[in-house]
Write a protein that holds these residues in place. Sequence first.
Motif: not given
Length: 668
Positions: A530-553
């Motif tokens: 369950v830890n791996s499932l949640q961490f993987n889902a969390q990181m995938t969602f972050f990467a798909s939603r961040v604004d590229p103009a301020i991606g790293g921050s």
Amino acid sequence: MKRRPPSMAKPKDHHHAGTTSNDGNNTNGARAKITGFVSRARESVQVTMNTIQQGNNSTGFFQDDSNGNNNNNNNNNGNGNGNNKVFLSTQSSVSNTSVDPEEHSDRFNYALLIVLYTLQGIPMGLSASIPFLLQEKIQKMAAAAASLGTAASAAATGSAHAVAAAEAARASYNANAIFALCSWPFSLKLLWAPIVDAIYFKRFGRRKSWLVPVQSLAGLIMIGGANFVERQLGLTTDNASEIATMNVRGVTTFFFVLYFLMATQDVAVDGWALTMLSKKNRGRGPICNSIGQNIGYFLSFVGFLALNDVESSESIWRPLFGLPSDPSKGLVSLKGFLRFMGGFMLVTTLIVALFKREIKPESNSYNNNNGGSILAKLNSKQSGSDLGDEDAELDASEIGLKETYHRLWAVCKLPSVRWLFLILVTYRLPTSLSDNVKFLKAVELGLSKSTTALLSPTLILPLGIVVPLVASKIWHMEPLRQFIRAYEWRVTLIPLLDIFMLRLLQSGYPHNTCLFWSAVVASTAGQAIVNSLQFNAQMTFFASRVDPAIGGSYMTLLNTAANLGGTWPASFVMGLLGLLSGSKYDGASSSSFAKDPYVGLQTVFSLLGVLWIFMFAPKLKLLANLPDDAWRTHLLDGSETGSSVNAMESGEMDLSRWTAAKNEGKIE
């Protein structure tokens, strides 16, 4: 006749290579010749790149062109590489073809990133082993205190050992509540992350300017501070009169400094991954992060606990290496392990400093030709211009620290981000007993440290690799649905498995039975899944939603919120258990498992987790369906997307109303 821009080029299905117009129209004939030339050049580029990448499966690597035609013909004119540079920057149909002739060069970069993230995981693993040492030390202190006053206490109450156990449990939880504060720098690194991005020595390298000194300082502290840590823990003496010496705050300060340095290193390595890897492979940077941190964590956590455990050293390691028996101590001391890992960090840092060069950033022509206009760069990205990498972010080194912090604050004001923050900061409280206390409790009840340590490489690490791969097949492109399903198991099934395992330990059930090991494996593996499932889902969602103009921050901001959500419950639950454990022992009832505060507290937290699901699951579904505009600030846009965006960002329109208006087509 107006020239059609590249992005609106006519479909090439009507003008195949080598055909000309016979209607007498010179314009159409010229267009046919140009189109034919472009088509032949594109075909030449693709065939040449296929030849360079021979042996690799090209399915999914060479994408179809803009009209859905895959032109992999054999008309190679030998000029593919040269034409590639021209047409990738001028023709949209060719720029959509993912051709990367230097993909193989990223294999070394993958390895380097994994090594750097491994260094980051070493202090984390070592700090994870300290609670077990604290627990062992406090038990020795309690036993020594009980032995000194056994005669009088036993004569008066007959419960000296019960009282000593109660005091040991309370002291252990309180000490670990203090020590849990050492990991806070990873939850606060956003405060200085823009500084790491903006200030550096150009001649030495933007990332190496921070990476080399930070890692060197961490290595020196680990080597020079090894004796200090052992003295603070009171591990340097076996004298009964001195065994009660322990300073948890000193150990916490030591690891707090290490965490601060590694959090700074994390910012630098995350930024370096964006330029170290080719554009096509940047998405694999987080994978290197996960693999490297896990390797470093397990090397230091599992390696130290297994080699430091006296029982394992006597039964396994000393016979294996042909060493003389020494029942008084483990094969490796904390001091020796710290020095070894510090030396490893220094050697690795020296190699990186001498042999790895950073790629110098290309000169930004928009800065020179447009009066340093940041808006020019953003517009060039939106229009598909060839002014640099359209996926590259505008970072602190380009826009300045003040503007970077201003933009981060603008992100924090977005309703979607505020709701995501609330979810990330609260969801780990109902699971904090399993996350932070379960294995400490198991060791307290008789499970050996070596067994606890060996569960990590045999179960947790393999599952951490396999589970994300399986999850991608089950919840494809729906990370938040994966997140909430894993959370349902995490607050219902996992607590039951934990309590069953602890009940077997408390009852003295034989450790060499199938039932006992089934309970231990089920509890450990279930939590790892369950830890791996949640961490993987969390990181995938972050990467798909961040604004590229301020991606790293932006990514650092979201990760900071996630880290904070896992940090504060650790100290809270340890302190709460310490408070409850102080009065649980009252003579004969002291050994009753039913009166253990762990079970009652776990029941309350599980109910709290179910309540959390009812409250936030609808919000997670809403966040999953939000369009990209809901996650962007539009601070640098030439024109706003509409007054509704301003209203949402200012808080005048809530998230639900904005989403409904967007779905009804009222918002462009």
